[in-house]
Design a protein around this motif. Structure first.
Motif, PDB file in Angstrom:
ATOM      1  N   GLY A 147       2.218   6.114  -7.120  1.00  0.00           N
ATOM      2  CA  GLY A 147       1.180   6.916  -7.761  1.00  0.00           C
ATOM      3  C   GLY A 147       1.451   8.399  -7.639  1.00  0.00           C
ATOM      4  N   ALA A 148       1.920   8.833  -6.466  1.00  0.00           N
ATOM      5  CA  ALA A 148       2.240  10.246  -6.282  1.00  0.00           C
ATOM      6  C   ALA A 148       3.416  10.667  -7.150  1.00  0.00           C
ATOM      7  N   LEU A 149       4.419   9.819  -7.273  1.00  0.00           N
ATOM      8  CA  LEU A 149       5.570  10.127  -8.124  1.00  0.00           C
ATOM      9  C   LEU A 149       5.153  10.217  -9.582  1.00  0.00           C
ATOM     10  N   PHE A 150       4.297   9.298 -10.022  1.00  0.00           N
ATOM     11  CA  PHE A 150       3.817   9.306 -11.405  1.00  0.00           C
ATOM     12  C   PHE A 150       3.017  10.568 -11.714  1.00  0.00           C
ATOM     13  N   VAL A 151       2.013  10.851 -10.895  1.00  0.00           N
ATOM     14  CA  VAL A 151       1.136  11.997 -11.146  1.00  0.00           C
ATOM     15  C   VAL A 151       1.894  13.311 -10.995  1.00  0.00           C
ATOM     16  N   GLY A 152       2.696  13.430  -9.953  1.00  0.00           N
ATOM     17  CA  GLY A 152       3.431  14.669  -9.726  1.00  0.00           C
ATOM     18  C   GLY A 152       4.426  14.982 -10.821  1.00  0.00           C
ATOM     19  N   SER A 153       5.129  13.966 -11.295  1.00  0.00           N
ATOM     20  CA  SER A 153       6.109  14.194 -12.350  1.00  0.00           C
ATOM     21  C   SER A 153       5.440  14.562 -13.670  1.00  0.00           C
ATOM     22  N   LEU A 154       4.332  13.913 -13.982  1.00  0.00           N
ATOM     23  CA  LEU A 154       3.625  14.256 -15.216  1.00  0.00           C
ATOM     24  C   LEU A 154       3.033  15.660 -15.151  1.00  0.00           C
ATOM     25  N   LEU A 159       0.823  -1.211   0.000  1.00  0.00           N
ATOM     26  CA  LEU A 159       0.000   0.000   0.000  1.00  0.00           C
ATOM     27  C   LEU A 159       0.856   1.259   0.000  1.00  0.00           C
ATOM     28  N   LEU A 160       1.947   1.247   0.749  1.00  0.00           N
ATOM     29  CA  LEU A 160       2.850   2.392   0.746  1.00  0.00           C
ATOM     30  C   LEU A 160       3.537   2.571  -0.608  1.00  0.00           C
ATOM     31  N   VAL A 161       3.943   1.469  -1.224  1.00  0.00           N
ATOM     32  CA  VAL A 161       4.562   1.543  -2.550  1.00  0.00           C
ATOM     33  C   VAL A 161       3.559   2.063  -3.573  1.00  0.00           C
ATOM     34  N   LEU A 162       2.307   1.642  -3.459  1.00  0.00           N
ATOM     35  CA  LEU A 162       1.262   2.137  -4.352  1.00  0.00           C
ATOM     36  C   LEU A 162       1.061   3.638  -4.168  1.00  0.00           C
ATOM     37  N   ALA A 163       1.024   4.094  -2.931  1.00  0.00           N
ATOM     38  CA  ALA A 163       0.816   5.515  -2.667  1.00  0.00           C
ATOM     39  C   ALA A 163       1.979   6.354  -3.184  1.00  0.00           C
TER      40      ALA A 163
END
Length: 69
Positions: free
Chosen positions: A17-24, A10-14
């Protein structure tokens, strides 16, 4: 176990996902105004896309770990 047996996925997912969305979002929609001259006008595209890819891989891996058991 504290907070369940699936805490790590769950922590890896959070974080993935934050790294993916924030970088894009840093590439797609940079800030409208700069705080000062030390900040970049826009995000470095290559590095941001590489971080987005790492975040996507981490999120997919976490989802697969959660679904598989």
């Amino acid at each position: 176990m504290f907070l369940g047996d699936d805490l790590l996925p769950l922590l890896v997912l959070a974080f993935g996902g934050a790294l993916f969305v924030g970088s894009l979002l840093a590439v797609i929609k940079p800030p409208e105004r700069q705080l000062d001259d030390t900040h970049l006008d826009k995000a470095p595209v290559g590095r941001s896309l590489a971080f987005a890819f790492v975040g996507l891989v981490a999120a997919i891996w976490a989802i697969a770990s959660l679904v598989s058991g």
